[in-house]
Design an enzyme around this catalytic site. Structure first.
Site, mmCIF file in Angstrom:
data_model
loop_
_atom_site.group_PDB
_atom_site.id
_atom_site.type_symbol
_atom_site.label_atom_id
_atom_site.label_comp_id
_atom_site.label_asym_id
_atom_site.label_seq_id
_atom_site.Cartn_x
_atom_site.Cartn_y
_atom_site.Cartn_z
ATOM 1 N N SER A 145 -7.214 -9.192 -9.037
ATOM 2 C CA SER A 145 -5.599 -9.378 -9.645
ATOM 3 C C SER A 145 -5.402 -10.594 -10.632
ATOM 4 O O SER A 145 -6.365 -11.267 -10.609
ATOM 5 C CB SER A 145 -4.852 -9.983 -8.364
ATOM 6 O OG SER A 145 -3.594 -10.260 -8.756
ATOM 7 N N TYR A 160 -4.673 -15.434 -1.277
ATOM 8 C CA TYR A 160 -4.683 -14.137 -1.870
ATOM 9 C C TYR A 160 -5.512 -14.314 -3.231
ATOM 10 O O TYR A 160 -6.446 -13.724 -3.529
ATOM 11 C CB TYR A 160 -3.225 -13.752 -2.362
ATOM 12 C CG TYR A 160 -3.046 -12.293 -3.125
ATOM 13 C CD1 TYR A 160 -3.039 -11.143 -2.340
ATOM 14 C CD2 TYR A 160 -3.110 -12.496 -4.522
ATOM 15 C CE1 TYR A 160 -3.174 -9.727 -3.080
ATOM 16 C CE2 TYR A 160 -3.023 -10.884 -5.233
ATOM 17 C CZ TYR A 160 -2.969 -9.806 -4.461
ATOM 18 O OH TYR A 160 -2.784 -8.612 -5.369
HETATM 19 P P1 NAD Z 1 0.451 -1.330 -1.059
HETATM 20 O O1 NAD Z 1 0.940 -2.234 -0.016
HETATM 21 O O2 NAD Z 1 1.278 -0.124 -1.716
HETATM 22 O O3 NAD Z 1 -1.049 -0.573 -0.588
HETATM 23 C C1 NAD Z 1 -1.858 -1.299 0.027
HETATM 24 C C2 NAD Z 1 -2.799 -0.409 0.856
HETATM 25 O O4 NAD Z 1 -3.684 -1.024 1.679
HETATM 26 C C3 NAD Z 1 -1.658 0.405 2.040
HETATM 27 O O5 NAD Z 1 -1.846 1.648 2.061
HETATM 28 C C4 NAD Z 1 -2.233 -0.421 3.266
HETATM 29 O O6 NAD Z 1 -2.028 0.366 4.523
HETATM 30 C C5 NAD Z 1 -3.705 -0.663 2.985
HETATM 31 N N1 NAD Z 1 -4.261 -1.762 3.744
HETATM 32 C C6 NAD Z 1 -3.699 -2.907 4.065
HETATM 33 N N2 NAD Z 1 -4.671 -3.570 4.931
HETATM 34 C C7 NAD Z 1 -5.271 -2.877 5.376
HETATM 35 C C8 NAD Z 1 -6.523 -2.972 6.152
HETATM 36 N N3 NAD Z 1 -6.871 -3.927 6.644
HETATM 37 N N4 NAD Z 1 -7.409 -1.830 6.250
HETATM 38 C C9 NAD Z 1 -7.311 -0.835 5.696
HETATM 39 N N5 NAD Z 1 -6.321 -0.333 4.732
HETATM 40 C C10 NAD Z 1 -5.280 -1.409 4.411
HETATM 41 O O7 NAD Z 1 0.143 -1.992 -2.360
HETATM 42 P P2 NAD Z 1 -0.583 -1.841 -3.729
HETATM 43 O O8 NAD Z 1 0.350 -2.606 -4.969
HETATM 44 O O9 NAD Z 1 -0.765 -0.198 -4.127
HETATM 45 O O10 NAD Z 1 -1.810 -2.526 -3.864
HETATM 46 C C11 NAD Z 1 -3.269 -2.114 -3.905
HETATM 47 C C12 NAD Z 1 -4.378 -3.099 -4.406
HETATM 48 O O11 NAD Z 1 -3.788 -3.756 -5.867
HETATM 49 C C13 NAD Z 1 -3.973 -4.446 -3.452
HETATM 50 O O12 NAD Z 1 -5.633 -4.853 -3.290
HETATM 51 C C14 NAD Z 1 -3.434 -5.269 -4.088
HETATM 52 O O13 NAD Z 1 -3.908 -6.754 -3.800
HETATM 53 C C15 NAD Z 1 -3.757 -5.015 -5.628
HETATM 54 N N6 NAD Z 1 -2.911 -5.399 -6.512
HETATM 55 C C16 NAD Z 1 -1.498 -4.962 -6.754
HETATM 56 C C17 NAD Z 1 -0.786 -5.590 -7.472
HETATM 57 C C18 NAD Z 1 0.620 -4.953 -7.741
HETATM 58 O O14 NAD Z 1 1.507 -5.649 -8.609
HETATM 59 N N7 NAD Z 1 1.020 -4.025 -6.930
HETATM 60 C C19 NAD Z 1 -1.106 -6.282 -8.439
HETATM 61 C C20 NAD Z 1 -2.606 -6.977 -8.530
HETATM 62 C C21 NAD Z 1 -3.265 -6.598 -7.596
#
Ligand code: NAD
Length: 254
Positions: A145, A160
């Site tokens: 991130s 985080y």
């Molecule tokens: P999201 O919450 O839609 O998806 C996260 C997924 O991870 C969900 O399906 C959830 O059920 C699963 N998950 C959570 N804990 C888990 C566990 N212990 N075991 C298995 N599965 C688990 O969020 P997203 O935005 O799609 O995030 C995806 C990735 O991108 C994450 O790693 C997040 O940190 C990263 N990210 C997102 C953003 C953003 O702005 N959306 C920015 C930077 C990084």
């Protein structure tokens, strides 16, 4: 590995959430001809997605797993890959957010976030790497991130940031140690992406606030990240390793 077999599997974690990055990655890789092993703590959601991909003519299997549980990860990887072609790619997408301010932080929150966002990437990699070594190569892509680079400053705070910085260190070390086996490891550092992870679906006001910091005049889409994952796991990316690709609308430049 210079040439990929036409039959090959990608493991994608975090593919459960309906508006999330993992699901978009799974759909994109299916379109690119990958068979998919789909993992998420929400097993019903990834099994449903696997059925959808199979109904559209692809190959996929889904299983519920908590990525922070090493033994469960090993079992789930074995379960989904049982009837699929060799695993050549791993996309570590699963993650949790953590908006708790540092002064309010307790050990349980620190552990929860580190275990899912960092240990989870390690457990998946450890479960999949031996098969890649046996196959003669592979691709590992893990989601970090912009928070790791800027010290938070998005929605989530210290644990985080620490976990996502750990993903970059882990990626570089994996690139070095697994490179001789034909395996590449890269990270993607997204900026704000329109999903539900930042405390729910983004309102137009919040999007406008987030865009204020960016060079590109919009928040990112899940497809922006899926395209980058597809590129980094692709056959043509074998000379790119140990890198962090910033897909962040210009939020962090260095
Ligand atoms: P999201 O919450 O839609 O998806 C996260 C997924 O991870 C969900 O399906 C959830 O059920 C699963 N998950 C959570 N804990 C888990 C566990 N212990 N075991 C298995 N599965 C688990 O969020 P997203 O935005 O799609 O995030 C995806 C990735 O991108 C994450 O790693 C997040 O940190 C990263 N990210 C997102 C953003 C953003 O702005 N959306 C920015 C930077 C990084």
């Amino acid at each position: 590995m210079d040439t990929f077999p036409s039959e090959r599997t990608a493991i994608v974690t975090g593919a459960g959430s309906p508006r999330g990055i993992g699901r978009a990655v799974a759909r994109r890789l299916a379109k690119d001809g990958w068979a998919l092993g789909l993992l998420d703590i929400d097993g019903a959601a990834v099994r449903g997605l696997a059925e959808e991909i199979v109904a559209a003519g692809g190959r996929a299997a889904g299983a519920g797993v908590d990525v922070s549980d090493r033994d469960a990860v090993r079992a789930a990887v074995a379960e989904v890959t049982d009837a699929l072609p060799p695993v050549l790619a791993l996309a570590n997408i699963a993650g949790v957010s953590s908006p708790v301010p540092y002064l309010d932080l307790d050990d349980a929150e620190w552990e929860r976030v580190l275990r899912t966002n960092l240990f989870g990437v390690h457990y998946l990699t450890a479960a999949v790497a031996p098969a890649m070594v046996a196959a003669g190569g592979g691709r590992i892509v893990s989601i970090s991130s912009v928070s790791a680079q800027r010290g938070g400053g998005t929605y989530s705070k210290t644990p985080y940031s620490v976990a996502k910085a750990g993903v970059i260190g882990l990626t570089r070390s994996l690139a070095r140690e697994l490179g001789p086996h034909g395996i590449t490891a890269n990270a993607i550092a997204p900026g704000p992406i329109d999903t539900d992870i930042m405390g729910g679906t983004l309102s137009e006001e919040r999007k406008a606030e987030l865009v204020g910091d960016l060079v590109v005049n919009r928040v990112g889409t899940v497809e922006d990240i899926a395209a980058s994952v597809a590129f980094l796991v692709g056959e043509e990316s074998g000379y790119i390793t140990g890198q962090t690709l910033n897909v962040d609308g210009g939020l962090y430049m260095h």
